[in-house]
Design a protein around this motif. Structure first.
Motif: not given
Lengths: 233, 233
Positions: A157, A160, A212-213, A216-217, A220-221
């Motif tokens: 994480i 990312f 937003i991105y 989202f990421g 998802m993680l």
DNA sequence: ACCTGAACACCGTTCAAGT
DNA sequence: ACCTGAACACCGTTCAAGT
């Protein structure tokens, strides 16, 4: 406040007899000024000379406080994570705790211009970074994960977050010409028909919705964590 | 092989009448030499002057081919992704296709010293990057995802890959002294008892199993994709 | 003990002049 | 058309000398 015989003060500042000239700057002041300068001019223009003149000192003086520019950048990176390991609100589920910690780190990296680049370029191992990592891993362990899995998941994480912030700040401070050129390149590429799946890529170049991105990421993680924890939410 | 009246050659090299001196170097040769030099000395020591002398040219000459060092680095970044969009083996499930594409990009970034730093510092928008992204998004769409979700998911993974490779190469080329100092800092921190969850962090500093960490991360990300695709495996 | 001033060995970039 | 040679305005780092 604490007199010269205070045992605690003596412990934190051992053998500090102010003989000779008192210093005009110190570690902390240099780091603060450096972060301020970074935010103003960006990493590429953050030079020891400019920093020295901001502190009203000669360049050479700085090397009495940091052996090298790298060491200064390392201290700046550590400083950037100040406060990220503050206690979390007590009523959060573990998944929300992960999200909250992720947002904190992102915010910390974005606080100063090129912050992500500074942080990524350094292998920070100071108290801020360590206690943040410790807390992150702890949150996952509390959900029933094994420590080794929690460690790997945490660094997945974190990497990312760094990768995302890097991209975000690159776009944020790109020249208008560069941005327009990139957008144009992508647009003509999409129009050529050779890249049918890039139709949704434009906001990524122009940087309209990084929030937003990011959300989202992270989500998802967190979803990918599910199987590893016994306490599914 | 193709004569001067070949229409295709004329199209790729328009109005190229070799009057005057023929060029001793070209775009491609500069990029190749730059990547070679990068691999030898690292990004910090990759200077226009050194590159020029590797090509047996004066520094100024390079600026006839790339307007700026940034432009050269951008071309290098693009070049690094050559081959990453080659067709995939036909019998792979979509999740394995995602893993395969992720491994390709990681390998591409690791091929040259500081490759991740070069790639991260640039907003590459050339054919290699575009067709790779296009392919990645396409794989996810084939699993039943919507294009916008596939785009966000793709860039989530790509940013993890970059963040991971960045860290990996930072450790790979850190001086022994820096590495030992970091390890020592973490070890004493763990021994202090203040960071009970950092017991599994040492291999991360010494960089013993980045492969395992990477595979863990990619698998976690693929798991997080699950709910978005209709074709669960 | 702390800082100055000056130097060393480099940078990226530009540009007149040569061939 | 392509390259050279030299310059400009910078870098990070070191270190004797001053106070």
């Amino acid at each position: 406040m604490s007199g010269p015989s205070d045992p605690l003060a003596a412990h934190t500042q051992p053998a500090r007899r102010p003989r000779g000239r008192p210093p005009r700057i110190d570690h902390e002041r240099v780091i603060t000024a450096a972060l301020e300068l970074l935010d103003d001019v960006g990493l590429d223009a953050l030079t020891m000379r400019r920093l020295a003149s901001a502190l009203d000192v000669q360049v050479g003086t700085l090397y009495g406080y940091f052996v090298t520019k790298r060491a200064l950048l390392s201290a700046m990176a550590e400083s950037m994570l100040t406060g990220c390991a503050e206690p979390l609100a007590p009523n959060l589920e573990w998944a929300d705790q992960v999200v909250e910690l992720s947002r904190r780190m992102r915010r910390a990296l974005l606080r100063f211009r090129d912050g992500a680049r500074v942080y990524a370029g350094i292998h920070a191992a100071g108290p801020n970074t360590l206690s943040f990592s410790n807390m992150f891993i702890g949150v996952m362990c509390a959900s029933g994960m094994r420590v080794d899995d929690a460690t790997r998941a945490t660094f997945t994480i974190i990497r990312f977050i760094i990768g995302h912030a890097l991209e975000e700040q690159a776009v944020a401070h790109a020249s208008d010409d560069d941005l327009a050129a990139d957008l144009d390149a992508v647009r003509t590429a999409v129009d050529s028909g050779d890249y049918p799946n890039l139709s949704h890529i434009a906001p990524l170049i122009s940087g309209t919705d990084f929030n937003i991105y990011f959300e989202f990421g992270v989500r998802m993680l967190v979803r990918g964590l599910g199987d590893l924890s016994s306490a599914r939410t």
